[in-house]
Write a protein that holds these residues in place. Structure first.
Motif, mmCIF file in Angstrom:
data_model
loop_
_atom_site.group_PDB
_atom_site.id
_atom_site.type_symbol
_atom_site.label_atom_id
_atom_site.label_comp_id
_atom_site.label_asym_id
_atom_site.label_seq_id
_atom_site.Cartn_x
_atom_site.Cartn_y
_atom_site.Cartn_z
ATOM 1 N N VAL A 77 0.846 -1.196 0.000
ATOM 2 C CA VAL A 77 0.000 0.000 0.000
ATOM 3 C C VAL A 77 0.879 1.243 0.000
ATOM 4 N N GLU A 78 1.868 1.255 0.880
ATOM 5 C CA GLU A 78 2.768 2.408 0.961
ATOM 6 C C GLU A 78 3.494 2.633 -0.369
ATOM 7 N N SER A 79 3.918 1.566 -1.016
ATOM 8 C CA SER A 79 4.593 1.670 -2.308
ATOM 9 C C SER A 79 3.657 2.284 -3.366
ATOM 10 N N ALA A 80 2.392 1.886 -3.352
ATOM 11 C CA ALA A 80 1.411 2.445 -4.290
ATOM 12 C C ALA A 80 1.183 3.930 -4.017
ATOM 13 N N VAL A 81 1.117 4.295 -2.745
ATOM 14 C CA VAL A 81 0.951 5.708 -2.365
ATOM 15 C C VAL A 81 2.131 6.526 -2.876
ATOM 16 N N ARG A 82 3.343 6.042 -2.649
ATOM 17 C CA ARG A 82 4.523 6.777 -3.110
ATOM 18 C C ARG A 82 4.543 6.897 -4.641
ATOM 19 N N ALA A 83 4.123 5.848 -5.333
ATOM 20 C CA ALA A 83 4.115 5.874 -6.799
ATOM 21 C C ALA A 83 3.107 6.886 -7.333
ATOM 22 N N ILE A 84 1.924 6.965 -6.736
ATOM 23 C CA ILE A 84 0.945 7.941 -7.222
ATOM 24 C C ILE A 84 1.365 9.355 -6.845
ATOM 25 N N GLN A 85 1.983 9.511 -5.675
ATOM 26 C CA GLN A 85 2.492 10.830 -5.295
ATOM 27 C C GLN A 85 3.580 11.300 -6.254
ATOM 28 N N ALA A 86 4.401 10.373 -6.724
ATOM 29 C CA ALA A 86 5.489 10.709 -7.655
ATOM 30 C C ALA A 86 4.989 10.870 -9.090
ATOM 31 N N GLY A 87 3.741 10.474 -9.333
ATOM 32 C CA GLY A 87 3.179 10.599 -10.677
ATOM 33 C C GLY A 87 3.570 9.472 -11.616
ATOM 34 N N THR A 88 4.111 8.378 -11.077
ATOM 35 C CA THR A 88 4.496 7.263 -11.937
ATOM 36 C C THR A 88 3.327 6.330 -12.240
ATOM 37 N N ILE A 89 2.244 6.432 -11.465
ATOM 38 C CA ILE A 89 0.993 5.730 -11.758
ATOM 39 C C ILE A 89 -0.154 6.709 -11.576
ATOM 40 N N ARG A 90 -1.300 6.351 -12.125
ATOM 41 C CA ARG A 90 -2.512 7.168 -11.977
ATOM 42 C C ARG A 90 -3.482 6.407 -11.069
ATOM 43 N N TYR A 91 -4.685 6.926 -10.920
ATOM 44 C CA TYR A 91 -5.648 6.379 -9.963
ATOM 45 C C TYR A 91 -5.998 4.917 -10.229
ATOM 46 N N GLY A 92 -6.251 4.564 -11.484
ATOM 47 C CA GLY A 92 -6.602 3.176 -11.797
ATOM 48 C C GLY A 92 -5.492 2.214 -11.414
ATOM 49 N N GLY A 93 -4.261 2.568 -11.744
ATOM 50 C CA GLY A 93 -3.115 1.745 -11.375
ATOM 51 C C GLY A 93 -2.926 1.680 -9.872
ATOM 52 N N PHE A 94 -3.198 2.797 -9.208
ATOM 53 C CA PHE A 94 -3.120 2.843 -7.748
ATOM 54 C C PHE A 94 -4.109 1.849 -7.139
ATOM 55 N N CYS A 95 -5.353 1.895 -7.596
ATOM 56 C CA CYS A 95 -6.375 0.994 -7.047
ATOM 57 C C CYS A 95 -6.004 -0.469 -7.287
ATOM 58 N N GLU A 96 -5.519 -0.784 -8.470
ATOM 59 C CA GLU A 96 -5.097 -2.160 -8.746
ATOM 60 C C GLU A 96 -3.964 -2.591 -7.819
ATOM 61 N N ARG A 97 -3.004 -1.705 -7.606
ATOM 62 C CA ARG A 97 -1.872 -2.055 -6.737
ATOM 63 C C ARG A 97 -2.299 -2.257 -5.291
ATOM 64 N N VAL A 98 -3.178 -1.391 -4.777
ATOM 65 C CA VAL A 98 -3.585 -1.573 -3.379
ATOM 66 C C VAL A 98 -4.477 -2.806 -3.228
ATOM 67 N N LEU A 99 -5.284 -3.118 -4.234
ATOM 68 C CA LEU A 99 -6.070 -4.357 -4.183
ATOM 69 C C LEU A 99 -5.148 -5.571 -4.124
ATOM 70 N N ARG A 100 -4.102 -5.564 -4.939
ATOM 71 C CA ARG A 100 -3.130 -6.665 -4.931
ATOM 72 C C ARG A 100 -2.386 -6.729 -3.589
ATOM 73 N N ALA A 101 -2.307 -5.609 -2.900
ATOM 74 C CA ALA A 101 -1.680 -5.557 -1.578
ATOM 75 C C ALA A 101 -2.673 -5.888 -0.462
ATOM 76 N N GLY A 102 -3.876 -6.282 -0.831
ATOM 77 C CA GLY A 102 -4.859 -6.704 0.159
ATOM 78 C C GLY A 102 -5.716 -5.602 0.746
ATOM 79 N N CYS A 103 -5.714 -4.435 0.105
ATOM 80 C CA CYS A 103 -6.525 -3.315 0.598
ATOM 81 C C CYS A 103 -7.966 -3.464 0.121
ATOM 82 N N ALA A 104 -8.905 -3.446 1.062
ATOM 83 C CA ALA A 104 -10.323 -3.547 0.741
ATOM 84 C C ALA A 104 -10.986 -2.174 0.671
ATOM 85 N N GLY A 105 -10.308 -1.158 1.206
ATOM 86 C CA GLY A 105 -10.864 0.189 1.186
ATOM 87 C C GLY A 105 -10.039 1.131 2.041
ATOM 88 N N TRP A 106 -10.527 2.363 2.123
ATOM 89 C CA TRP A 106 -9.825 3.362 2.931
ATOM 90 C C TRP A 106 -10.795 4.418 3.430
#
Length: 133
Positions: A77-106
């Motif tokens: 989750v933290e890695s996905a947050v850092r990637a979206i903050q850096a602009g290397t991924i967008r929202y859709g990629g962020f959601c996919e990454r956090v889902l793969r990290a076991g995130c059900a919501g926030w």
């Protein structure tokens, strides 16, 4: 709830999904509309917005094809947050990454300036807004 407020909520949801808006822009727009916090449930594909007077508004979004992984990985989750903050991924990629990290919501606390990401078993990871601590 005014029509203008509902329009802001719908636009923030759509703009996020269409990757036309960043998280800081979402938070600014929602704060201006009077939202104090919101909860995004990736499993139910909906976001609930909460107002100081106890009112709520729910907005549905397009569900994701994959369920959250069984095990929650805070570092993923933290890695996905850092990637979206850096602009290397967008929202859709962020959601996919956090889902793969076991995130059900926030839950985003605009008042508390933090986001709490949670998994299926209740594990969680807190991210503070930049400059909040």
């Amino acid at each position: 709830m005014t029509t203008r407020t509902t329009t802001v909520l719908l636009e923030c949801s759509r703009a996020s999904e269409e990757e036309r808006i960043t998280f800081p822009e979402v938070v600014a727009a929602l704060a201006a509309a009077g939202v104090e916090r919101y909860h995004t449930d990736l499993v139910r594909a909906e976001t609930t917005y909460y107002f100081p007077d106890g009112m709520t508004e729910r907005v549905e979004f397009r569900p994701y094809a994959l369920p959250p992984a069984m095990d929650f990985a805070a570092e993923g989750v933290e890695s996905a947050v850092r990637a979206i903050q850096a602009g290397t991924i967008r929202y859709g990629g962020f959601c996919e990454r956090v889902l793969r990290a076991g995130c059900a919501g926030w839950t985003v606390s605009i008042l508390g300036r933090r986001v709490v990401y949670y998994g299926r078993s209740g594990d969680s990871h807190t991210e503070w807004f930049p400059g909040a601590r």
